[in-house]
Structures are given as C-alpha cells and as structure tokens.
Design an enzyme around this catalytic site. Structure first.
Site, PDB file in Angstrom:
ATOM      1  CE  LYS A 297      -4.176  -1.965   1.985  1.00  0.00           C
ATOM      2  NZ  LYS A 297      -5.206  -1.933   3.000  1.00  0.00           N
ATOM      3  CG  ASP A 333      -8.529   0.073   3.055  1.00  0.00           C
ATOM      4  OD1 ASP A 333      -9.360  -0.739   2.617  1.00  0.00           O
ATOM      5  OD2 ASP A 333      -7.303  -0.168   3.113  1.00  0.00           O
ATOM      6  N   GLY A 360      -1.210  -0.184   9.077  1.00  0.00           N
ATOM      7  CA  GLY A 360      -1.744   0.462   7.869  1.00  0.00           C
ATOM      8  C   GLY A 360      -3.234   0.752   7.969  1.00  0.00           C
ATOM      9  CE  LYS A 385       5.567  -0.547  14.367  1.00  0.00           C
ATOM     10  NZ  LYS A 385       5.109  -1.834  13.836  1.00  0.00           N
TER      11      LYS A 385
HETATM   12  P1  NAP Z   1      -0.335  -4.045   9.665  1.00  0.00           P
HETATM   13  O1  NAP Z   1      -0.013  -2.751   9.023  1.00  0.00           O
HETATM   14  O2  NAP Z   1       0.647  -5.170   9.575  1.00  0.00           O
HETATM   15  O3  NAP Z   1      -0.620  -3.729  11.220  1.00  0.00           O
HETATM   16  C1  NAP Z   1      -0.820  -4.773  12.125  1.00  0.00           C
HETATM   17  C2  NAP Z   1      -1.258  -4.213  13.477  1.00  0.00           C
HETATM   18  O4  NAP Z   1      -1.611  -5.323  14.293  1.00  0.00           O
HETATM   19  C3  NAP Z   1      -0.174  -3.445  14.213  1.00  0.00           C
HETATM   20  O5  NAP Z   1      -0.749  -2.441  14.990  1.00  0.00           O
HETATM   21  C4  NAP Z   1       0.437  -4.544  15.101  1.00  0.00           C
HETATM   22  O6  NAP Z   1       1.043  -4.040  16.269  1.00  0.00           O
HETATM   23  C5  NAP Z   1      -0.807  -5.295  15.492  1.00  0.00           C
HETATM   24  N1  NAP Z   1      -0.538  -6.661  15.900  1.00  0.00           N
HETATM   25  C6  NAP Z   1      -0.098  -7.670  15.107  1.00  0.00           C
HETATM   26  N2  NAP Z   1       0.003  -8.798  15.830  1.00  0.00           N
HETATM   27  C7  NAP Z   1      -0.387  -8.486  17.095  1.00  0.00           C
HETATM   28  C8  NAP Z   1      -0.494  -9.217  18.295  1.00  0.00           C
HETATM   29  N3  NAP Z   1      -0.195 -10.520  18.345  1.00  0.00           N
HETATM   30  N4  NAP Z   1      -0.933  -8.587  19.408  1.00  0.00           N
HETATM   31  C9  NAP Z   1      -1.241  -7.277  19.375  1.00  0.00           C
HETATM   32  N5  NAP Z   1      -1.151  -6.515  18.275  1.00  0.00           N
HETATM   33  C10 NAP Z   1      -0.721  -7.114  17.146  1.00  0.00           C
HETATM   34  O7  NAP Z   1      -1.703  -4.650   9.115  1.00  0.00           O
HETATM   35  P2  NAP Z   1      -2.980  -3.808   8.586  1.00  0.00           P
HETATM   36  O8  NAP Z   1      -2.881  -3.622   7.126  1.00  0.00           O
HETATM   37  O9  NAP Z   1      -3.158  -2.641   9.454  1.00  0.00           O
HETATM   38  O10 NAP Z   1      -4.158  -4.865   8.818  1.00  0.00           O
HETATM   39  C11 NAP Z   1      -4.589  -5.171  10.120  1.00  0.00           C
HETATM   40  C12 NAP Z   1      -5.892  -5.956  10.092  1.00  0.00           C
HETATM   41  O11 NAP Z   1      -6.927  -5.213   9.476  1.00  0.00           O
HETATM   42  C13 NAP Z   1      -5.806  -7.274   9.293  1.00  0.00           C
HETATM   43  O12 NAP Z   1      -6.529  -8.251   9.993  1.00  0.00           O
HETATM   44  C14 NAP Z   1      -6.508  -6.939   8.006  1.00  0.00           C
HETATM   45  O13 NAP Z   1      -7.082  -8.093   7.403  1.00  0.00           O
HETATM   46  C15 NAP Z   1      -7.568  -5.983   8.489  1.00  0.00           C
HETATM   47  N6  NAP Z   1      -8.067  -5.102   7.410  1.00  0.00           N
HETATM   48  C16 NAP Z   1      -9.374  -5.215   7.079  1.00  0.00           C
HETATM   49  C17 NAP Z   1      -9.898  -4.413   6.087  1.00  0.00           C
HETATM   50  C18 NAP Z   1     -11.354  -4.560   5.752  1.00  0.00           C
HETATM   51  O14 NAP Z   1     -11.783  -4.055   4.704  1.00  0.00           O
HETATM   52  N7  NAP Z   1     -12.133  -5.188   6.590  1.00  0.00           N
HETATM   53  C19 NAP Z   1      -9.103  -3.489   5.418  1.00  0.00           C
HETATM   54  C20 NAP Z   1      -7.752  -3.383   5.788  1.00  0.00           C
HETATM   55  C21 NAP Z   1      -7.250  -4.206   6.798  1.00  0.00           C
HETATM   56  P3  NAP Z   1       2.611  -3.672  16.297  1.00  0.00           P
HETATM   57  O15 NAP Z   1       2.702  -2.259  15.749  1.00  0.00           O
HETATM   58  O16 NAP Z   1       2.981  -3.774  17.713  1.00  0.00           O
HETATM   59  O17 NAP Z   1       3.323  -4.661  15.415  1.00  0.00           O
END
Ligand code: NAP
Length: 495
Positions: A297, A333, A360, A385
């Site tokens: 992204k 999004d 993200g 963060k």
């Molecule tokens: P990302 O940029 O990799 O961010 C992941 C986030 O999750 C970070 O804040 C990370 O914390 C946290 N995290 C990961 N593992 C964790 C754990 N075990 N315990 C606590 N916190 C944890 O991913 P993203 O793109 O933001 O996506 C995140 C979620 O949103 C995914 O499940 C994705 O499928 C969903 N999503 C859904 C939509 C929709 O349309 N429904 C759209 C976009 C995303 P740290 O900073 O500490 O690593």
C-alpha cells in the site's frame, strides 16, 4: 478452452468427474498415469463416453506425473490406447527420444512410427516441456523448435517472481505466429497466467478438482467466477496485488459486478514481490486498474501520477486506476470504513473513539475519524507506533494495558490488529475491556465474520460492525473507480 484434468483412479469415476464439471469445460485431459494399471486396458473408450475432445496424457514422475515406466514402455502403452480410441490430442514430453517413438513389433517387421500413425489418424501431438522449479532461459526458442516440427508446444513452467510472470505474458507477442500453443505458469505466481491464459497466448487452461498441478483452479471457478474463456482483445483487465494474495475475496465482488453491468472486464489476483515489475506488467497487458493490499500500500506511491487528499494523509493507497495515461491512487479503505458509521457520526452518536492498533489499516481509520471531528485515542502493542500515529493525526495515545480506563466513556471501539483472525478465532485483544456502556464496536478482521470480540460486544448490548461490511463497502467504491458505475445493487456478494 477450459480443459479438465482427470484425477481419478478408475475410468468410471473419471467419467463422473467429467459429468460434474461438464457445464464448465470444453475438453478433457485423461491422465492415464493416475489410473489403476488394470484400467488402462479399456482407456481407449473414454473419449467416446465423455463426448468431449480428449487429450491422452501418460505423465512420468519427473514431469509431475505418476508413471515410473521407461519412456519406451510408456510410449508402447500410450500407442495401444490412443490409436484404438477417438482421442483428439496426445501429449508426449518434448525430450522423449525419436527412437522411443519407433515402437517395436512382436514379429520382425519394421517398427511402428508412432508419430506418423498419429498424424495419419488426425490426432494432434502436444510436445510438452515442464519445469517444476523455475523458468528456463530458452523458453521462446524451445516453443519455436517444437512448433516448427508441426506439433503443439506446451510450456508448463514455474515463475518465482513477477518478472518471470512478465516473461510468460511476453510469449503471446513473441510467439504470435504459433497459433496453437499451450503456456502455463505453475505455482502461486502462475495463477494469473492460468486465469488470463488467452492474454498469455495459450489455446487452453487446465483445471482440476484436486489441484493436481500447483496453482490449478477448479473449472467452476475459471468459468463462473472469472469467465476466463470469455476474455478477448477488448477485455479490460483489473486485479489485486499483494503478498500473499491468493486468499483474497475481492474477485467475488468485482467479477460478478462486471458481469451484472455487462462490462467486458476481468479481475484477477496477482502475487507480487516487486511493485516496480508489476507496473511493467500493467503496461504490457494494459491493466486498467488494481486494488492494493499488504504489503504494497505504501510501495505503489512513487509510481502514481496523481493521489487524493486521503492517500496523502494516510500515506497509503489501496486503489490504482489508469486515468488519461497516468496512474491515480485513491484510498477506499478510508470511505469503506466510514460508510457503516457515517450516519451515527453525523447524528452525534459517535464523538469519541478508541483505536486498537497502529498499522496500515489503523492509519486510514484514524484519519477518517479525525477528519470527521471524532476525538481519537490510539492503543497499540508497540507504544511508539501509537504515539507516532497520534501525533500525525492530532489524537491521543494510551498503553494497551490501560484501555480499561476508557470503557465507560468511548462511543466507538475499532479493532484494527490481526488478533482474532482465523485460525486464532479464540483471541480477543480487548479481553479485559468490559462494555459497561453500550457503544459501537467495529472489528476490521473479516475472517471469521464475527470475531470473539464482536460476539462478546453484541451480548453486552453494543452495536457491532464486522470487517466484511467494510471489505464490501471499500470494494464497491473501488468498483466505481474502475468502471464509473455504482456497484449493481441486485448482485448479492457473499464474503
Ligand atoms: P499491519 O499494518 O501489519 O498492522 C498490524 C497491526 O496489528 C499493528 O498495529 C500490530 O502491532 C498489530 N498486531 C499484530 N500482531 C499483534 C499481536 N499478536 N498482538 C497485538 N497486536 C498485534 O496490518 P494492517 O494492514 O493494518 O491490517 C490489520 C488488520 O486489518 C488485518 O486483519 C486486516 O485483514 C484488516 N483489514 C481489514 C480491512 C477490511 O476491509 N475489513 C481493510 C484493511 C485491513 P505492532 O505495531 O505492535 O506490530
């Protein structure tokens, strides 16, 4: 043509397999090497019984099959079956020696010339080359050499990067004089070549019920979801890039949408390692627009000629469209997230929000809420963060361990981390947070549809919104960017 590869051990069950798929296929590949030994004696009747053009294939182990026979014996058996039946094609590996195709007789008469016999019977010969690991450097010359002999070249190789995928798509132009050829990219990178087989220049794509070759799709998926056999020179290609990407539900939104508005277009998943190389592919096959998912992204930003205010603020783009010779980046999004809560915000029911996560997705959520004057507090496993995102969006931050202090005050809780996502359905990052005040609870995770957190919130009287709702909303907005039309309301999407 969509060609079903049989995967059964008996002719009877292979015929049943064909019957199950008949509505989706144009031809069949009978895999003799997968049949039980005693079935081979009657294999010649198969094409007549299945009543579809049939390829006879007796694949050896080194090319991904099961036959351990020597080439000589294998060719002898293949000859016995093929010449007695009504096969349309026979597949012979490219490196089977001429001498192994001169089949010995019981008596002292000259050997049978198998190739010549096939030609006399009007059975076309496919000479196949397989590389289960990579793309060899001599692909183009190999295909030309086979075609020069009057046979159909079949090149089934394994792309390992998007650059390899570009090479496969170039075969269409490089080998355009070879009318009949089969080109297949195996493995995860190759999935897009199996769907867009016509754009690769391949006369057919293989399908199976049991993914007999890596990356193979079912005939039903190719025919009904992708309408792969309907692709023509005027078909506009769209897709989604990501890594991983093959689990994506987005094709379930866009392809039925295109079909419903009679738009000649297809939406395909592209596994992408390097964004730069993907833009080369996008030019080569004139991709009109694409969705962007993790981890690209941000990576796409340098290639965009125009971006919206939201993309600039969030620093991430999930939708790219080709507009007047340049790429334009938007972020659906942002609006997809807002859509189910917009009314509540405008009615003043949501004035404060707690966001869990600072990745993200959280960036899009934080900016969307902040731009709509909602007071935001961000909590994240890595506090630095949360702090950074809070300072960018003029929000507050809090340690994850202290969020309980907000449980009787916030109007909206948004869960944006991966916690609770399948297969870890039992996790709830807000375990200690009690919903003492009924509020809105929004979980971005969409698999499972209702996470442990959402179920708990619902039981406490909260209004819950799941990730599928956002996924669908952002997808519909992408559809509008791609086509200029609203997503057809009569199409039911099951994510
Ligand atoms: P990302 O940029 O990799 O961010 C992941 C986030 O999750 C970070 O804040 C990370 O914390 C946290 N995290 C990961 N593992 C964790 C754990 N075990 N315990 C606590 N916190 C944890 O991913 P993203 O793109 O933001 O996506 C995140 C979620 O949103 C995914 O499940 C994705 O499928 C969903 N999503 C859904 C939509 C929709 O349309 N429904 C759209 C976009 C995303 P740290 O900073 O500490 O690593």
């Amino acid at each position: 043509m969509i060609c079903l590869t049989t995967t059964e051990r008996t002719l009877t069950s292979a015929l049943k397999q064909v019957e199950r798929n008949k509505a989706y296929i144009d031809m069949v590949e009978l895999r003799l090497d997968l049949l039980d030994e005693d079935e081979l004696a009657s294999a010649q009747i198969f094409p007549r019984l299945c009543a579809l053009p049939t390829i006879a294939t007796f694949r050896r182990v080194s090319d991904g099959g099961k036959s351990q026979l020597s080439d000589k014996i294998r060719m002898t058996k293949l000859r016995e079956i093929v010449l007695q039946g009504d096969f349309s094609y026979v597949d012979i590996e490219e490196d089977v020696k001429k001498s192994d195709l001169k089949i010995k007789r019981e008596d002292d008469l000259p050997r049978y010339d198998f190739e010549n016999e096939l030609k006399l019977k009007g059975i076309k010969i496919i000479r196949s080359f397989h590389d289960m690991e990579k793309l060899p450097s001599n692909l183009f010359s190999l295909a030309s050499k086979i075609a020069k002999k009057g046979d159909i070249p079949k090149i089934a190789v394994t792309p390992n990067t998007i650059v390899d995928v570009v090479t496969l798509f170039r075969m269409n132009e490089e080998l355009k004089d070879i009318k009949e050829k089969i080109i297949i990219g195996m493995g995860d990178y190759g999935v897009c070549t199996r769907i867009l087989y016509k754009k690769v220049g391949s006369m057919l794509t293989f399908a199976s019920e049991d993914e007999i070759a890596p990356g193979q799709l079912s005939a039903k998926t190719l025919k009904l979801l992708y309408r792969a056999d309907q692709v023509n020179a005027r078909t506009n290609v769209y897709g989604i890039i990501g890594n991983p990407v093959l689990h994506t539900s987005s094709p379930l939104i866009h392809n039925p949408g295109f079909d419903a508005i009679h738009y000649n277009a297809i939406y395909v998943p592209f596994l992408v390692d390097k964004v730069r190389a993907f833009f080369k592919l996008a030019e080569l096959i004139r991709i009109h627009g694409f969705s962007v998912t993790v981890p690209h992204k941000r990576d796409v930003l340098p290639y965009l000629g125009k971006i919206t205010r939201e993309v600039k603020q969030i620093g991430a783009c999930n939708t790219v469209t080709r507009i007047q010779g340049m790429w334009k980046g938007t972020n659906t999004d942002y609006y997809g997230f807002l859509s189910p809560i917009e009314t509540a915000i405008s009615k003043g029911e949501i004035k404060s929000a707690l966001i869990i996560g600072a990745g993200g997705a959280a960036r899009a959520v934080a900016w969307a809420l902040r731009n709509h004057h909602v007071k935001v507090t961000i909590a994240n496993r890595t506090l630095s963060k949360a702090k950074l995102l809070a300072s960018e969006t003029m929000s507050n931050y809090i340690e994850l361990e202290k969020i309980k202090t907000l449980q009787d005050s916030v109007d909206l809780v948004v869960q944006t981390t991966v916690v609770g996502m399948s297969p870890n359905d039992n996790e709830d990052i807000l375990e200690d947070f009690e919903f003492v005040k009924p509020c809105f609870v929004y979980d971005l995770v969409y698999k499972p549809k209702y996470t442990k957190l959402l179920k708990r919130a619902q039981e406490s009287g909260c209004t819950v919104i799941n990730g599928s709702t956002m996924l669908l909303e952002q997808g519909k907005l992408q559809f509008e960017s791609f086509t200029g039309y609203h997503f057809p309301h009569w199409v039911e999407v099951e994510l």
